[in-house]
Design a protein around this motif. Sequence first.
Motif, PDB file in Angstrom:
ATOM      1  N   GLU A   4      -7.131  -0.999  10.587  1.00 39.93           N
ATOM      2  CA  GLU A   4      -7.620   0.516  10.806  1.00 39.93           C
ATOM      3  C   GLU A   4      -6.459   1.328  10.522  1.00 39.93           C
ATOM      4  N   LEU A   5      -4.949   0.854  10.391  1.00 30.45           N
ATOM      5  CA  LEU A   5      -3.758   1.564  10.155  1.00 30.45           C
ATOM      6  C   LEU A   5      -3.960   2.029   8.302  1.00 30.45           C
ATOM      7  N   TYR A   6      -4.397   1.299   7.695  1.00 28.00           N
ATOM      8  CA  TYR A   6      -4.570   1.443   6.211  1.00 28.00           C
ATOM      9  C   TYR A   6      -5.693   1.691   5.818  1.00 28.00           C
TER      10      TYR A   6
ATOM     11  N   GLU B 191      -7.153  -1.493  -2.598  1.00 24.14           N
ATOM     12  CA  GLU B 191      -6.725  -2.418  -3.262  1.00 24.14           C
ATOM     13  C   GLU B 191      -5.573  -3.483  -2.663  1.00 24.14           C
ATOM     14  N   SER B 192      -4.574  -2.700  -2.318  1.00 23.43           N
ATOM     15  CA  SER B 192      -3.467  -3.345  -1.558  1.00 23.43           C
ATOM     16  C   SER B 192      -3.922  -4.100  -0.140  1.00 23.43           C
ATOM     17  N   TRP B 193      -4.692  -3.336   0.721  1.00 26.30           N
ATOM     18  CA  TRP B 193      -5.297  -4.000   1.585  1.00 26.30           C
ATOM     19  C   TRP B 193      -6.107  -5.280   1.451  1.00 26.30           C
ATOM     20  N   GLN B 194      -6.834  -5.343   0.502  1.00 25.16           N
ATOM     21  CA  GLN B 194      -7.811  -6.439   0.058  1.00 25.16           C
ATOM     22  C   GLN B 194      -7.038  -7.553  -0.171  1.00 25.16           C
ATOM     23  N   MET B 195      -5.598  -7.487  -0.369  1.00 17.87           N
ATOM     24  CA  MET B 195      -4.723  -8.689  -0.498  1.00 17.87           C
ATOM     25  C   MET B 195      -4.304  -9.068   0.832  1.00 17.87           C
ATOM     26  N   ALA B 196      -4.198  -8.139   1.521  1.00 17.86           N
ATOM     27  CA  ALA B 196      -3.752  -8.401   2.987  1.00 17.86           C
ATOM     28  C   ALA B 196      -4.797  -8.841   3.888  1.00 17.86           C
TER      29      ALA B 196
ATOM     30  N   ALA C 173       0.786  -1.286   0.328  1.00 21.42           N
ATOM     31  CA  ALA C 173       0.107  -0.006  -0.069  1.00 21.42           C
ATOM     32  C   ALA C 173       0.970   1.248  -0.081  1.00 21.42           C
ATOM     33  N   LEU C 174       2.085   0.965   0.638  1.00 17.65           N
ATOM     34  CA  LEU C 174       2.867   2.334   0.736  1.00 17.65           C
ATOM     35  C   LEU C 174       3.551   2.751  -0.801  1.00 17.65           C
ATOM     36  N   ALA C 175       3.334   1.840  -1.711  1.00 11.94           N
ATOM     37  CA  ALA C 175       3.789   2.222  -3.214  1.00 11.94           C
ATOM     38  C   ALA C 175       3.002   3.450  -3.441  1.00 11.94           C
ATOM     39  N   TRP C 176       1.903   3.790  -2.921  1.00  8.58           N
ATOM     40  CA  TRP C 176       1.115   5.138  -3.455  1.00  8.58           C
ATOM     41  C   TRP C 176       2.080   6.243  -3.578  1.00  8.58           C
ATOM     42  N   ILE C 177       3.296   6.156  -2.703  1.00  9.71           N
ATOM     43  CA  ILE C 177       4.195   7.463  -2.589  1.00  9.71           C
ATOM     44  C   ILE C 177       4.734   7.621  -3.918  1.00  9.71           C
ATOM     45  N   GLY C 178       5.098   6.719  -4.746  1.00 15.14           N
ATOM     46  CA  GLY C 178       5.571   6.759  -6.092  1.00 15.14           C
ATOM     47  C   GLY C 178       4.500   6.987  -7.004  1.00 15.14           C
ATOM     48  N   TYR C 179       3.333   7.656  -6.837  1.00 16.56           N
ATOM     49  CA  TYR C 179       2.346   7.794  -7.966  1.00 16.56           C
ATOM     50  C   TYR C 179       2.643   8.988  -8.495  1.00 16.56           C
ATOM     51  N   THR C 180       3.119   8.995  -9.888  1.00 15.75           N
ATOM     52  CA  THR C 180       3.323  10.307 -10.910  1.00 15.75           C
ATOM     53  C   THR C 180       2.559  10.784 -11.886  1.00 15.75           C
ATOM     54  N   GLY C 181       1.146   9.996 -11.832  1.00 17.90           N
ATOM     55  CA  GLY C 181       0.269  10.460 -12.589  1.00 17.90           C
ATOM     56  C   GLY C 181      -0.338   9.231 -13.306  1.00 17.90           C
ATOM     57  N   LYS C 182      -1.361   9.571 -14.349  1.00 18.43           N
ATOM     58  CA  LYS C 182      -2.434   8.459 -14.766  1.00 18.43           C
ATOM     59  C   LYS C 182      -1.423   7.537 -15.611  1.00 18.43           C
TER      60      LYS C 182
END
Length: 461
Positions: A192-194, A160-165, A138-147
């Motif tokens: 709850e953290l995520y 979506e990442s939490w659904q896997m965990a 889930a922390l990969a959101w920090i690397g979001y650079t655009g569409k």
Amino acid sequence: MGEALIGRLEAAVSRLEALSAGAHPSISPRGLSDNASAQDPAILAFDDLVVSALGRVSAAAGKIGAEVAEVTRLLEKAFLVGKELLVRTKQTQKPTMESIATFMGPLNEVILEANALAEGTRSSHANHLKAAAGSLAALAWIGYTGKGCGMPLPMAHVEESWQMAEFYSNKVLVEYKNKDPDHVEWAKALKELYVLNLHDYIKRFYPLGPVWQPPGSATNKAPSAPSPPASLAISSASSSQPKSGMSAVFAEISSGKPVTQDLRKVTDDMKSKHRTDKTGVVTADVKETRNAPSFGSTKGPAKLELQMGRKWVVEHHIGNKSLIIEDCDTKQSVYAYGCKDCVLQVKGKVNNITIDKCTKVGVLFKGVVAACEIVNCNSVEVQCEGSVPTISIDNTSGCQLYLSEESLEASITTAKSSEINALVPDANSEGDWAEHSLPQQYIHAFKEGQFTTSPVSHSGA
């Protein structure tokens, strides 16, 4: 008790800061004032999130001990590295697709370390380890650079990442529900953290992704892209399409094998829109001409691939009746988006299936662990051959649900939808279906101090 807990958390944060500085000296932003970052509301809020929400996970892990405490320390370390990357984004120009791997490298190392811990041991706490390690994506959101970076918007990515965990987190809850409240507290705090804290944090400060320095600024330029380490090396010759964005960075996080073994792409024999047969079988001697239309839409390239080892993405297909997903398992999810006049078969049980903004699409699947979601669709048909606990239909016009004997106990939720029909095996005729229309109009009446709701029933003329 509260002061002692805060003291322990502050000591842990200090220890992790020292560890992170020693292991990754390059993540400290050059030219950044410590005072400026200390006064940044977004960074201060992230610190509060770590102390409160992550602190709750750490407190429960401290009571459990063993490998749970160890993987929770990696969780703390990952959030600390995430904070450093957030600070750095405001002093760095937006990375290119080639340099994003270098920028996210420190976080990737922690995630790989957590995955190694989860996969490399046979422990009575295996579900704890896999839940924590799986959640770090889930922390990969920090690397979001655009569409065009290959991942959804940050809030959607966290969900979506939490659904896997959550698959493993739920196992912890079931196993220790009546045995040990500390384990239950750990699993609930992790969720709850995520789902609550990190999601709300992103919604407040970064709904469209991190804030990068504009091009031409006199601050740090985007990191260059040296040759990636062996663990991230991806052979360009082994794939017909270049990898981009977070798909290239985190593709190997959840698997110990080369990324090209997991990816699924649209092959040449799937690119003939106007074939004469109706079975979806393409003969071997059929060749695609230069002017033959493809299944892709004008809004984006057609995709059928496995991303990050966890999520099957089916996007922008038009007129393709032979979309097939094989070699899938309950750790993976399926996301179909923007498809029209297609048929998708999922030949295995997966964690969850989402069908979004699709028109005249049929989906056939073996079963799901969590839920099947149908959102913003028109004229879709969905058939479950196995079990499905929950079916959610939202903002959809026209949906045919075919339920097997195993899925008759499914909970069906509808909202802002019309023309929803559920077809079940007919008890009076073998092989036939009995159709039931789900109500879309309701009567709300105030009786005995409260409102009661009942569906509208129409009598014949």
